[in-house]
Design a protein around this motif. Structure first.
Motif, short mmCIF file in Angstrom:
data_model
loop_
_atom_site.label_atom_id
_atom_site.label_comp_id
_atom_site.label_asym_id
_atom_site.label_seq_id
_atom_site.Cartn_x
_atom_site.Cartn_y
_atom_site.Cartn_z
N ILE A 35 7.04 -3.76 -0.38
CA ILE A 35 5.67 -4.79 -0.64
C ILE A 35 6.50 -6.29 0.42
O ILE A 35 4.94 -6.33 0.61
CB ILE A 35 5.84 -5.57 -1.78
CG1 ILE A 35 4.70 -4.51 -2.97
CG2 ILE A 35 4.38 -6.60 -1.55
CD1 ILE A 35 4.95 -4.65 -4.43
N LEU A 36 7.03 -6.40 0.53
CA LEU A 36 7.69 -7.69 1.67
C LEU A 36 7.05 -7.27 2.68
O LEU A 36 6.55 -8.42 3.70
CB LEU A 36 8.66 -8.56 0.92
CG LEU A 36 8.88 -8.82 -0.13
CD1 LEU A 36 10.38 -9.75 0.18
CD2 LEU A 36 8.02 -10.01 -0.09
N TYR A 37 7.69 -5.84 2.97
CA TYR A 37 7.66 -5.39 4.53
C TYR A 37 6.11 -4.87 4.46
O TYR A 37 5.33 -4.88 5.96
CB TYR A 37 8.34 -3.84 4.82
CG TYR A 37 8.12 -3.44 5.87
CD1 TYR A 37 8.75 -4.31 6.83
CD2 TYR A 37 7.50 -3.11 6.22
CE1 TYR A 37 8.62 -3.56 8.24
CE2 TYR A 37 7.23 -2.24 7.42
CZ TYR A 37 8.36 -2.40 8.38
OH TYR A 37 8.08 -1.63 9.50
N ALA A 38 5.54 -4.90 3.87
CA ALA A 38 4.00 -4.79 3.84
C ALA A 38 3.15 -5.95 3.83
O ALA A 38 1.81 -6.09 4.82
CB ALA A 38 3.33 -3.79 2.84
N VAL A 39 3.24 -6.40 3.10
CA VAL A 39 2.79 -7.56 3.45
C VAL A 39 2.76 -9.24 4.63
O VAL A 39 1.91 -10.01 5.29
CB VAL A 39 3.02 -9.13 1.72
CG1 VAL A 39 2.14 -10.70 1.70
CG2 VAL A 39 2.00 -8.31 0.97
N TYR A 40 3.82 -9.14 4.98
CA TYR A 40 4.68 -9.42 6.56
C TYR A 40 3.54 -9.70 7.64
O TYR A 40 3.35 -10.60 8.19
CB TYR A 40 5.94 -9.04 6.52
CG TYR A 40 6.09 -10.23 7.79
CD1 TYR A 40 7.00 -11.58 8.09
CD2 TYR A 40 6.57 -9.70 9.21
CE1 TYR A 40 8.07 -12.05 8.26
CE2 TYR A 40 7.21 -11.20 9.91
CZ TYR A 40 7.56 -12.41 9.98
OH TYR A 40 7.75 -13.04 10.53
N PRO A 41 2.86 -8.81 7.68
CA PRO A 41 2.14 -8.83 9.15
C PRO A 41 1.13 -9.47 8.61
O PRO A 41 0.39 -10.28 9.90
CB PRO A 41 2.03 -7.80 8.97
CG PRO A 41 2.96 -6.54 8.82
CD PRO A 41 3.55 -7.06 7.24
N GLN A 42 0.81 -9.78 7.11
CA GLN A 42 -0.84 -10.16 6.85
C GLN A 42 -0.64 -11.53 7.10
O GLN A 42 -2.33 -12.22 6.98
CB GLN A 42 -1.38 -9.62 6.14
CG GLN A 42 -1.84 -8.04 6.31
CD GLN A 42 -1.78 -7.52 4.65
OE1 GLN A 42 -2.23 -7.84 3.43
NE2 GLN A 42 -2.12 -5.82 4.60
N ASN A 43 0.43 -11.56 7.10
CA ASN A 43 0.22 -13.05 6.79
C ASN A 43 1.03 -14.26 7.86
O ASN A 43 1.64 -14.99 7.94
CB ASN A 43 1.68 -13.89 5.83
CG ASN A 43 1.36 -13.66 4.03
OD1 ASN A 43 0.52 -13.78 4.23
ND2 ASN A 43 1.99 -13.39 3.09
#
Length: 58
Positions: A38-46
């Motif tokens: 989840i963190l890997y997927a969310v990082y680019p969005q932030n």
């Protein structure tokens, strides 16, 4: 665990916390793996996004 807190005002709290820990202890590796994904997927969005604003007088 029960004997240490039995008869105290926080007995139910500690009993429930221990029960939840015992239930989740078996699935902890799965939870950590899912969290990493989840963190890997969310990082680019932030990531910061450049904005440009133009101020004008009305």
């Amino acid at each position: 665990m029960d004997e240490q807190y039995k008869g105290t005002s926080t007995y139910e709290y500690h009993r429930n916390q221990f029960r939840l820990y015992a239930e989740n202890d078996a699935v902890e590796p799965e939870i950590k793996e899912a969290l990493a994904e989840i963190l890997y997927a969310v990082y680019p969005q932030n990531q910061p996004v450049k904005h440009s604003y133009q101020l004008s007088r009305n």
